[in-house]
Write an enzyme that holds these catalytic residues in place. Structure first.
Site, PDB file in Angstrom:
ATOM      1  N   ASP A 128      -7.288   7.063   2.754  1.00 26.51           N
ATOM      2  CA  ASP A 128      -7.829   6.362   3.704  1.00 26.51           C
ATOM      3  C   ASP A 128      -9.230   5.822   2.993  1.00 26.51           C
ATOM      4  OD1 ASP A 128     -10.006   5.716   5.667  1.00 26.51           O
ATOM      5  OD2 ASP A 128      -9.790   7.393   7.029  1.00 26.51           O
ATOM      6  N   ASN A 152      -7.147  -4.497  -0.704  1.00 27.49           N
ATOM      7  CA  ASN A 152      -6.210  -5.088   0.514  1.00 27.49           C
ATOM      8  C   ASN A 152      -6.428  -4.480   1.668  1.00 27.49           C
ATOM      9  OD1 ASN A 152      -3.788  -6.546   1.393  1.00 27.49           O
ATOM     10  ND2 ASN A 152      -3.237  -4.580   1.824  1.00 27.49           N
ATOM     11  N   TYR A 178     -14.701  -9.093  12.176  1.00 26.38           N
ATOM     12  CA  TYR A 178     -13.960  -9.553  11.010  1.00 26.38           C
ATOM     13  C   TYR A 178     -14.609 -10.607  10.191  1.00 26.38           C
ATOM     14  CZ  TYR A 178      -9.492 -10.640   8.758  1.00 26.38           C
ATOM     15  OH  TYR A 178      -8.556 -10.969   7.549  1.00 26.38           O
ATOM     16  N   LYS A 212     -15.686 -10.363   6.456  1.00 28.71           N
ATOM     17  CA  LYS A 212     -14.896 -11.144   5.403  1.00 28.71           C
ATOM     18  C   LYS A 212     -15.869 -11.789   4.483  1.00 28.71           C
ATOM     19  CE  LYS A 212     -10.892  -9.337   5.793  1.00 28.71           C
ATOM     20  NZ  LYS A 212     -10.408  -8.607   4.593  1.00 28.71           N
TER      21      LYS A 212
HETATM   22  N1  LIG Z   1      -2.334 -11.700   7.765  1.00 32.67           N
HETATM   23  C1  LIG Z   1      -3.160 -12.496   7.676  1.00 32.67           C
HETATM   24  O1  LIG Z   1      -3.009 -13.567   8.222  1.00 32.67           O
HETATM   25  C2  LIG Z   1      -4.636 -12.326   6.682  1.00 32.67           C
HETATM   26  C3  LIG Z   1      -5.395 -13.470   6.620  1.00 32.67           C
HETATM   27  C4  LIG Z   1      -6.594 -13.442   6.028  1.00 32.67           C
HETATM   28  C5  LIG Z   1      -6.931 -12.057   5.259  1.00 32.67           C
HETATM   29  N2  LIG Z   1      -5.923 -10.849   5.733  1.00 32.67           N
HETATM   30  C6  LIG Z   1      -6.549  -9.766   4.955  1.00 32.67           C
HETATM   31  O2  LIG Z   1      -5.387  -9.030   4.071  1.00 32.67           O
HETATM   32  C7  LIG Z   1      -5.608  -7.621   4.196  1.00 32.67           C
HETATM   33  C8  LIG Z   1      -3.998  -7.255   4.662  1.00 32.67           C
HETATM   34  O3  LIG Z   1      -3.843  -7.664   5.923  1.00 32.67           O
HETATM   35  P1  LIG Z   1      -2.184  -7.898   6.540  1.00 32.67           P
HETATM   36  O4  LIG Z   1      -2.055  -9.016   7.152  1.00 32.67           O
HETATM   37  O5  LIG Z   1      -1.238  -7.397   5.606  1.00 32.67           O
HETATM   38  O6  LIG Z   1      -2.464  -6.553   7.264  1.00 32.67           O
HETATM   39  P2  LIG Z   1      -1.379  -5.351   7.963  1.00 32.67           P
HETATM   40  O7  LIG Z   1      -2.033  -4.730   9.186  1.00 32.67           O
HETATM   41  O8  LIG Z   1       0.080  -5.561   7.845  1.00 32.67           O
HETATM   42  O9  LIG Z   1      -1.840  -4.362   6.840  1.00 32.67           O
HETATM   43  C9  LIG Z   1      -2.868  -3.568   6.760  1.00 32.67           C
HETATM   44  C10 LIG Z   1      -2.764  -2.192   6.145  1.00 32.67           C
HETATM   45  O10 LIG Z   1      -3.997  -1.786   5.858  1.00 32.67           O
HETATM   46  C11 LIG Z   1      -3.973  -0.245   6.262  1.00 32.67           C
HETATM   47  N3  LIG Z   1      -5.118   0.391   6.678  1.00 32.67           N
HETATM   48  C12 LIG Z   1      -5.897  -0.062   7.707  1.00 32.67           C
HETATM   49  N4  LIG Z   1      -6.956   0.806   7.885  1.00 32.67           N
HETATM   50  C13 LIG Z   1      -6.786   1.718   6.479  1.00 32.67           C
HETATM   51  C14 LIG Z   1      -7.669   2.542   5.674  1.00 32.67           C
HETATM   52  N5  LIG Z   1      -8.969   3.132   6.598  1.00 32.67           N
HETATM   53  N6  LIG Z   1      -7.482   3.160   4.928  1.00 32.67           N
HETATM   54  C15 LIG Z   1      -6.364   2.631   4.124  1.00 32.67           C
HETATM   55  N7  LIG Z   1      -5.345   1.829   4.600  1.00 32.67           N
HETATM   56  C16 LIG Z   1      -5.719   0.961   5.711  1.00 32.67           C
HETATM   57  C17 LIG Z   1      -2.810  -0.229   7.354  1.00 32.67           C
HETATM   58  O11 LIG Z   1      -2.174   0.952   7.445  1.00 32.67           O
HETATM   59  C18 LIG Z   1      -2.042  -1.312   7.054  1.00 32.67           C
HETATM   60  O12 LIG Z   1      -0.622  -0.930   6.353  1.00 32.67           O
HETATM   61  C19 LIG Z   1      -6.478  -7.303   5.037  1.00 32.67           C
HETATM   62  O13 LIG Z   1      -7.531  -7.161   4.462  1.00 32.67           O
HETATM   63  C20 LIG Z   1      -6.622  -8.551   5.868  1.00 32.67           C
HETATM   64  O14 LIG Z   1      -7.936  -8.717   6.463  1.00 32.67           O
HETATM   65  C21 LIG Z   1      -4.958 -11.055   6.137  1.00 32.67           C
END
Ligand SMILES: NC(=O)c1ccc[n+]([C@@H]2O[C@H](COP(=O)([O-])OP(=O)(O)OC[C@H]3O[C@@H](n4cnc5c(N)ncnc54)[C@H](O)[C@@H]3O)[C@@H](O)[C@H]2O)c1
Length: 270
Positions: free
Chosen positions: A62, A89, A161, A165
């Protein structure tokens, strides 16, 4: 060249962009420590990489828990002999904690706001601090942070968010300054909507999910959701040996959506 032999720690890598980055990095010869809250899925990502000839391990973490973060860095260093790349990430959106239509200022609770900022902006700082002793020992050290187009543009029901960010984007620049004397590069990237659970869960909550998804992509010059592996390729480039002159940067990976003001139907595109 590239990332051959580099030792990665990727937070939140059981699913989505983190899991895709783990797979891409391993396919390019990196050693990858997968970590997440979701142990079954995270272990499966590591097992899949090892079964296909790559090198990976899994550790529960976590990212908001300093003790677990320190244990993660120790486990990665013990497994691979050190850490070269920290990919911050792990991330959440307020719509994952509260109904999407209750994520505006009037309805969203302070607890939800704080949790999003804690995971997306405070935890990367904790992870960077914990990884630092190991990065200092690396021959090619860097930190790559997940920002978002939300670091520079606003969206509806997105204030937590967006705050987080915007914060991680500036944290990237400030840590690049702090760590420049140590030769550690710190960069971030800003994706628009990428096809992961975070986005599909958000889309599902809309009154008309199909129309909402169309609206999400129709301001992009490449009108589709991005692929998690496309973001993974960018992370590997930023961490890699060809990116040695890139530091303190925020790189958009958004299909051109922030390059203009318009919708693709104006261009005769669907
Ligand atoms: N998907 C998008 O469109 C998008 C766009 C811009 C930025 N992002 C960023 O990319 C990153 C990954 O996003 P994603 O879309 O793959 O999301 P996702 O929800 O598929 O994956 C996020 C992962 O983070 C884990 N997580 C959440 N809280 C946690 C914690 N406290 N400790 C450890 N792990 C934790 C979750 O269990 C999950 O496996 C994030 O930072 C997100 O903000 C995503």
């Amino acid at each position: 060249m590239g990332i051959e032999g580099l030792r990665f720690v990727i937070t939140g890598s059981a699913t989505g962009i983190g899991a895709a980055t783990a797979r891409v990095a391993a396919s390019k010869g990196a050693k990858v420590m997968v970590s997440d809250l979701s142990d079954e899925q995270g272990q499966a990502v590591a097992d899949e990489i090892n079964a296909s000839g790559g090198t990976a391990a899994y550790q529960h973490c976590d990212v908001t828990d300093t003790g677990q973060v320190e244990a993660l860095m120790t486990a990665a260093a013990e497994a691979f002999g050190g850490i070269d790349v920290l990919h911050n990430n792990a991330g959440i959106h307020e719509s994952g904690l509260a109904p999407a239509d209750q994520c505006n200022l009037e309805q969203m609770s302070l607890d939800v706001f704080r949790k999003v900022v804690e995971v997306n902006a405070v935890a990367p700082w904790i992870c960077s601090k914990a990884a630092l002793p190991y990065l200092k020992e690396s021959d090619w050290p860097s930190i790559v942070n997940a920002a978002s187009t939300g670091a520079q543009a606003a969206y509806p029901n997105n204030s937590a968010y967006g705050t987080s960010k915007g914060g991680i984007r500036l944290q990237t620049q400030n840590l690049a300054v702090d760590l420049a004397p140590l030769g550690i590069r710190v960069n971030c990237y800003g994706p628009t909507a990428i096809a992961t659970d975070m986005v599909t869960d958000f889309v599902k909550q809309a009154d008309d999910p199909a129309a909402f998804e169309k609206a999400l992509v129709n301001t992009s010059l490449i009108p589709r959701l991005g692929l998690p592996s496309e973001v993974g390729e960018l992370v590997c480039f930023l961490a890699g040996r060809e990116a040695g002159f890139i530091n303190g940067a925020y790189i958009l990976i958004d299909g051109g959506s922030l390059a203009w003001r318009g919708t693709v139907d104006q261009l005769g595109m669907e």
